[in-house]
Structure formats: C-alpha cells, structure tokens
Design an enzyme around this catalytic site. Structure first.
Site, PDB file in Angstrom:
ATOM      1  N   GLY A 159       0.773  -1.266  -0.007  1.00 15.86           N
ATOM      2  CA  GLY A 159      -0.041  -0.022  -0.129  1.00 15.86           C
ATOM      3  C   GLY A 159       0.889   1.168   0.015  1.00 15.86           C
ATOM      4  N   GLY A 161      -5.576   0.356   4.002  1.00 10.26           N
ATOM      5  CA  GLY A 161      -6.746   1.394   4.347  1.00 10.26           C
ATOM      6  C   GLY A 161      -7.054   1.244   5.433  1.00 10.26           C
ATOM      7  CG  HIS A 202      14.255  37.487   0.327  1.00  7.44           C
ATOM      8  ND1 HIS A 202      14.410  36.222  -0.508  1.00  7.44           N
ATOM      9  CD2 HIS A 202      15.698  37.727   0.297  1.00  7.44           C
ATOM     10  CE1 HIS A 202      15.766  36.164  -1.055  1.00  7.44           C
ATOM     11  NE2 HIS A 202      16.383  37.018  -0.482  1.00  7.44           N
TER      12      HIS A 202
END
Ligand code: FAD
Length: 464
Positions: free
Chosen positions: A177, A264, A437
């Site tokens: 999975g 799941g 920044h």
C-alpha cells in the site's frame, strides 16, 4: 443539556470541549486512551519517529554545513520509541487536564447505545455504567483494514499499530500500500537504512495527489533506494521462520524480514448499538450523516473517521465542533471547500483543492504556475532544494482552485493556500501580498506569479 460523546479521539475530545464551553454537561466515553488513534497510534507517534529519521538523514550531511563529525552517527531505534512514548504520554496528560478543566466527565470503558437517550458502558474496571443523555455524538474512529490474504500476526505481518510497537529495526521491510500511511513508513524506515520495497496496485504512489506531485515523490523515493513496485497486485504471502515472501500472479516474488500492510482503514461501527437505535450506514459500514453531521436518528450525530470521507485528524476536530454546536440546537453546516492535507514523507507533501487531473475530468479550464524549491535562496540555505509548488487557478476568474507542494516544510506552507481557497481569493491576491525574504513561503508567491508568467526566479525561456 446533557451530551454524551462516544470516543475521545481528536473528533470526540474537540466536540467535548466545544460543548462544555457552550454550557453542556458532557460525558466523554473512551474505551482505550484519550487522544484516539491520532495521538496514540497515528499522527503524533509517526511524526515523532519521522522527526528522528529526518534529523538522522540530515545529520549524515552535516559536513555540507561545515560541521565535522568525529566518529560515526547511528540511529538508536529503541531510544526513538522511548521518546515517542514519552511525548504521547505528555499529550495524553494534557488532554486529561483540558477535560478536567472544562468539567467534562471522562468515563473510561466501551460504550454501546441502548436507546437514543442512553448509553451502556462496560467500564475498564469490570463494572457497568449507564449514561443518560439528551444528545449523542458518535466518534468511534477507525482501525487498520485487514485483508484476508495478508492477516496481521503482529510478528511478520504488521499493521500500522504493530509497526509503532517494534523493538528493533528490521533489516528489510515490504510495505503493501502506497497511500499516505505506507509512504510515510517507507520514508521513515528507509532514512534509517532499512531496505524497503513498496507494493502498490495502483499505477502510482499517493495516487490521490496531483500527478506531478506523486511523480516527484516516486523520483525521490527511488533516489533514496526505495524499491517501488506499482501497478501490481500481490496475491499470496508465505511466512517463514526467517522472513516473509510475497508472490504475484505472474509468479514473481519479493521477500523481506517483515511486511507492513497499509491498505486502508475499517470504520468502528460494530458493537456500538447502531442497529438497536436504527442509525443508517453506507456501503463501507460508515455512518451516514447530513450536512449538519446528524444521522437519520434525531439527536444522534457522527463525526471523524467513522463517517468515512477525509479520515484526517483536523477534519475530525472541525466536525466535532460543528456537531457539538448542532447537538446543542445550532444550525451549522460542515464546509469541506478547503481541506488541506499533508503527507510527512521526506520530502513532505501538502495539498489543498483541485488536482490538475480533476480539472481535466471536470472540463474546468485552468492555468497553472510552478516554482521549483531550488529557485529559492532559503531552500539552499537549509540545504533542501528538491521539490516544487504548483498553483492551479481558474482560467477566467483567476481564483485559486488548488495548490500542491512537495518539498521542505510543505505541511506548514499549505495554509496560505487553504486560506486563499477558503476565502475565494485570486492568484493576484497572493502576488499582491509581500512575502518575507529569504523564506520558503516565497515559493507560493512565485508559483502564483508564474501563473501570469511573472515569477522572478524562473528563467525567461521557461516562463509559461
Ligand atoms: P479516532 O482517533 O480513531 O478515535 C476514536 C476513539 O474512539 C478511539 O480512542 C477508540 O478507542 C474510541 N472508541 C471506539 N469505539 C468505542 C466505544 N464503543 N466506546 C468508547 N470508545 C470507543 N491524520 C492527520 O490529520 N494527520 C496525520 O499526520 C495522520 N497520520 C496518521 C498516521 C497513521 C499511522 C494513522 C493510522 C492515521 C493517521 N492520521 C492522520 C489519521 C488520524 O489518526 C484520524 O483521522 C483521526 O485519529 C480520526 O479521529 P477520530 O476522532 O475520528 O477517531
């Protein structure tokens, strides 16, 4: 009014606090431990462990930062587990204190609805309690889904719960999975040096994400040395003394020391009296609710994993607050317009809103803007340059429809995008907002600028 809540996960305890603050007399019933899956077996423990693996991977690059390491560094897995357990315990205490501070009665035991106004609780101490109530919220959550061909044995075939209780690192691990749980564990174990093979039936990993994002995760996983087997269905497992062997219909096989099955979640709707009180359920067993989170039985609400849907802790908490208000006579509906989600792989993924493939399926005309993290000064400063941001906007209105991030601190960066979508903002609203920044947040600014071909740090020939 008296309100009873079944389950003290992030949905149940958020509902309890909201209702208590609004004046309800609240009884919160919990069979295991406050905090639910999220705190005890999900979000928190996995992220504590991932914090260690990410730090370890970065520490291997300390010399890049001008720091010399004399002697080697090695992961100490038992210490990581110890740290995880300590943090979980601290958080459990925090929740218990919050409940106490709000005058919420915590009843520790397994509850079953016997009528719309009554819950029978088999207490942990062996006795029984009856809770009388004017309204009920069911928040019993979910558990790992068990597949017949790969039954959990806690030793070789593990659930995510078992993987969090391991005492030592395996040498190799097969992961069935490649959803968010499978991929987070893959990233964690690989960063600590475990040989990891991920097996996924779908053609790509984290298939719910935007296609560019999952392609980039695949690239990064391969760079780490994770073996990816996508578009294949494992059908048999052979458990031996020395490990495990998984086979495929074409006869091919892969082997490993242990296997984690993460395919799941199953909802916890059995044995809680739903049939007795007549609460309707859907095809996967999930409790069906309306937009106010009320079931078909007046006065009984349901929230969180047990209603299916997003199956995320922050969604459960929001649903808890909405259901608490409605159980007390409110008229609030749940708004799922801008649910952000994150996958704590390395690099992280976070997304909100429409994926580009969904826009195509729905025939919505969109514009996209991209920015690579490597274009930013801050990404170089922290030494994490891999990844990108993709902004999707409505071609005619310029409204932000989706934002998808793979890269450093994606889970923190996504909220500007969630706010933009929630408030119906345009990419121009983002580009008009000055960003500090040097920060990673500039990546969202410039990806929004790129929608208009104006990103400062995109070479002219690449401008869209
Ligand atoms: P739960 O957290 O499942 O809690 C339900 C509670 O109800 C449990 O404590 C249970 O003991 C109790 N209960 C059940 N039946 C009864 C009964 N009859 N009587 C009394 N009590 C009962 N989500 C995120 O948003 N971010 C993440 O990073 C994340 N990571 C995850 C990692 C893993 C490995 C897993 C498994 C899940 C992760 N999730 C994450 C999902 C998240 O844990 C769930 O979405 C969330 O816990 C759901 O909350 P809930 O309140 O609905 O139910």
């Amino acid at each position: 009014m008296r309100l009873a809540i079944l389950g003290a996960g992030p949905g149940g305890y958020a509902a309890a606090i909201k209702a208590a603050r609004s004046g309800a007399q609240v009884t919160l019933i919990e069979a295991e431990e406050v905090g639910g899956v999220c705190l005890n077996l999900g979000c928190v423990p996995t992220k504590v462990l991932i914090a260690s693996s990410v730090l370890f991977a970065k520490a291997l690059r300390l010399e890049d930062f001008g720091i010399e390491v004399k002697g080697g560094i090695t992961p100490n897995f038992p210490r990581m587990i110890e740290r995880k357990n300590k943090i979980v315990t601290i958080q459990q205490k925090g929740i218990r204190n919050l409940l106490k501070g709000h005058g919420i009665t915590l009843t520790e035991g397994r509850g079953t609805l016997t009528s719309p106004g009554e819950i029978r609780v088999a207490l942990k101490n062996g006795s029984q309690d009856i809770v009388k109530t004017d309204g009920t919220i069911i928040a019993t959550g979910s558990r790992p889904l068990q597949v017949q061909a790969f039954p959990f044995d806690g030793e070789r075939i593990l659930s995510s719960n078992d993987a969090l209780q391991m005492e030592e690192l395996p040498k190799s691990l097969l992961i069935l999975g490649a959803g968010f749980i499978g991929c987070e564990f893959a990233s964690f174990f690989r960063d600590l040096g475990v040989e990891v093979t991920v097996i996924e039936m779908l053609p790509r990993v984290v298939a719910g994400e935007d296609i560019e994002i999952s392609a980039l995760l695949e690239r990064e996983f391969k760079k780490k040395g994770i073996k990816l087997l996508t578009g294949v269905k494992a059908d048999k497992v052979d458990v031996r003394d020395d490990g495990i062997r998984v086979s495929f219909p074409d006869g091919k096989e892969v082997s490993g020391e242990k296997m984690l099955v993460a395919v799941g979640r199953a909802v916890n709707t059995e044995g809680i009296g739903l049939e007795t009180v007549g609460v309707d359920r859907g095809s996967k067993g999930e409790i069906l609710v309306d937009e106010k989170l009320q079931t078909n039985v007046p006065g009984i609400f349901a929230i969180g994993d047990v209603i299916g849907g997003f199956m995320l802790a922050h969604v459960a908490s929001k649903e808890g607050k909405v259901a608490a208000q409605n159980a007390m006579g409110g008229n609030t509906t749940m708004d799922y317009t801008s649910v952000p989600s994150a996958i704590f792989t390395s690099p992280e993924i976070a997304s909100v809103g429409l994926r580009e493939q969904q826009a195509l399926e729905k025939d919505i005309k969109v514009k996209t803007g991209h920015l690579q993290f490597r274009s930013l000064g801050k990404a170089h400063i922290i030494g994490e340059i891999e990844g990108l941001v993709k902004v999707i906007s409505d071609a005619s209105s310029d409204k932000v429809l989706g934002v998808h991030i793979i890269g450093p601190h994606a889970s923190e960066l996504i909220h500007e995008a969630a706010l933009a979508i929630q408030k119906g903002l345009k990419t121009r609203d983002i580009t008009d907002t000055i960003h500090v920044h040097p920060t990673l947040s500039e990546v969202i600014l410039e990806a929004a600028e790129d929608v208009h071909g104006e990103a400062t740090h995109v070479p002219k020939k690449l401008l869209t």
